[in-house]
Design an enzyme around this catalytic site. Structure first.
Site, mmCIF file in Angstrom:
data_model
loop_
_atom_site.group_PDB
_atom_site.id
_atom_site.type_symbol
_atom_site.label_atom_id
_atom_site.label_comp_id
_atom_site.label_asym_id
_atom_site.label_seq_id
_atom_site.Cartn_x
_atom_site.Cartn_y
_atom_site.Cartn_z
ATOM 1 C CD GLN A 75 -2.826 1.475 2.215
ATOM 2 O OE1 GLN A 75 -2.380 1.841 3.301
ATOM 3 N NE2 GLN A 75 -4.121 1.266 1.998
ATOM 4 C CB CYS A 105 -4.958 6.869 6.117
ATOM 5 S SG CYS A 105 -4.208 7.222 7.727
ATOM 6 C CE LYS A 144 -8.528 -0.409 3.797
ATOM 7 N NZ LYS A 144 -9.038 0.734 4.594
ATOM 8 C CG HIS A 176 -13.293 2.160 6.306
ATOM 9 N ND1 HIS A 176 -12.202 2.122 7.148
ATOM 10 C CD2 HIS A 176 -14.372 2.206 7.119
ATOM 11 C CE1 HIS A 176 -12.613 2.138 8.406
ATOM 12 N NE2 HIS A 176 -13.934 2.197 8.413
ATOM 13 N N GLY A 217 -14.333 -2.410 7.300
ATOM 14 C CA GLY A 217 -14.875 -1.595 8.376
ATOM 15 C C GLY A 217 -15.792 -2.364 9.295
ATOM 16 N N GLY A 218 -15.363 -2.575 10.535
ATOM 17 C CA GLY A 218 -16.227 -3.149 11.548
ATOM 18 C C GLY A 218 -16.494 -4.632 11.443
ATOM 19 N NE ARG A 240 -10.349 -1.204 14.652
ATOM 20 C CZ ARG A 240 -11.334 -0.449 15.112
ATOM 21 N NH1 ARG A 240 -11.256 0.038 16.345
ATOM 22 N NH2 ARG A 240 -12.396 -0.180 14.385
#
Length: 339
Positions: A75, A105, A144, A176, A217-218, A240
């Site tokens: 990236q 970001c 992205k 995202h 995302g999530g 994450r």
């Protein structure tokens, strides 16, 4: 519309069905090596590397990775088409399977460099960057992005953004599903506070059926990822959760997402890490630089706390080596009895 090369038979394209998000200070080469042992097929991403660091700073060591990490994507962060294209060329020469542009970001540092999520405000510039990079490299160039930033209306800006990058030759995009608020929210808050709009991403897949669209995302479980795939998305990117509970996300991914292999045993993965650890230590690495990525391997399982404690407290001591990891593993195999 720019004539596009067909990337659908490349390993990176197929592996994008499930990917691990690029995460600063987390998805370094040691983390990616661990994740590759857990999943043979998932697509792995580097931390963001800025094009100025490579082209002007000559920091080519940032491109180092192990051959075992394939398929692995680089990236890049940047907004100058010529410089990004030169950085993409360096990445392709280093052997990366894909070059990705960061348009998501929200950090202040990224904004000051005029790249990241702020590029959602400049779709023509992003399209120019895609075109310049594609002209310089044979590997696929992807994007992205967010669904929008600040006061933008996602249902207006996102289709326009996708149209522009598709016309420049981008076939694959990861979205995202949160807007980024560049004014008033920290990067951490931008990961949690703006509401998720998964339905918009599904709508974009229906509207841009010729593009490979991944959702980010999530996503906290492999079940959730599979659900979105079953609904018709081409890919899901997990962030994450893949870092903090890597076994839960990746150990069964090959079987459930790709229909290959078997569920990986985290005990076996740790044993397979030991030769890598020994080699890296002989090359000058410190044990904690590797084991910090392994703390969540046994999350939710008996002995997980003892595993984390042993590695967290002792891996940074001078002289610590593979034997410490084996000792920590023994604590999981024979968890301490609570008194």
């Amino acid at each position: 519309m720019r004539v596009s090369k067909d990337y659908t038979n490349t390993k990176a394209y197929r592996s994008a069905r499930l990917s691990v998000a690029p995460m600063m200070e987390w998805t370094d080469r040691h983390c990616r090596y661990l994740h590759r042992l857990l999943s043979h097929d998932a697509l792995l991403y580097t931390e963001m590397v800025t094009s100025p660091a490579l082209v002007r700073g000559g920091a080519l060591h940032l491109l180092d990775f192990s051959p075992q990490e394939h398929p692995v994507a680089l990236q890049l962060g940047g907004s100058a088409p010529e410089e990004l294209s030169r950085a993409a060329q360096l990445g392709a020469q280093a052997g990366y399977d894909e070059i990705n542009i960061n348009c998501g970001c929200p950090s202040d540092r990224v904004q000051s460099g005029a790249f990241g999520a702020i590029l959602m405000q400049s779709p023509d510039l992003v399209a120019e960057c895609v075109a310049e990079m594609r002209a310089r490299v044979e590997v696929e160039v992807t994007v992205k992005c967010r669904i929008g930033v600040d006061e933008q209306e996602p249902r207006e800006i996102l289709p326009l953004f996708l149209e522009k990058i598709r016309a420049a030759g981008c076939q694959r995009v990861t979205i995202h599903a949160r807007k980024a608020w560049l004014k008033g929210l920290s990067p951490k808050e931008n990961r949690d506070i703006p509401p998720l709009d998964y339905e918009l991403v599904h709508e974009m897949k229906a509207a841009f059926s010729d593009m490979h669209i991944s959702l980010n995302g999530g996503i906290a479980t492999l079940d959730a990822a599979v659900e979105h795939l079953d609904r018709g998305l081409d890919g899901v990117m997990v962030g994450r959760a893949a870092y903090h509970q890597p076994t839960d996300i990746l150990a069964a991914a090959d079987l459930r997402v790709f229909g290959t292999g078997a569920v990986r045993d985290p005990f076996e993965v740790v044993l397979e890490m030991l030769p890598y650890i020994e080699q890296q230590l002989s090359d000058g690495a410190r044990l904690h630089q590797i084991t910090r990525h392994m703390l969540g391997l046994f999350a939710g399982r008996p002995g997980a706390r003892a595993w984390r404690r042993r590695l967290s407290e002792e891996a940074n001591r001078p002289g610590s080596g593979p034997e410490l990891v084996q000792q920590a593993l023994d604590l999981v195999a024979n968890p301490p009895v609570a008194v």
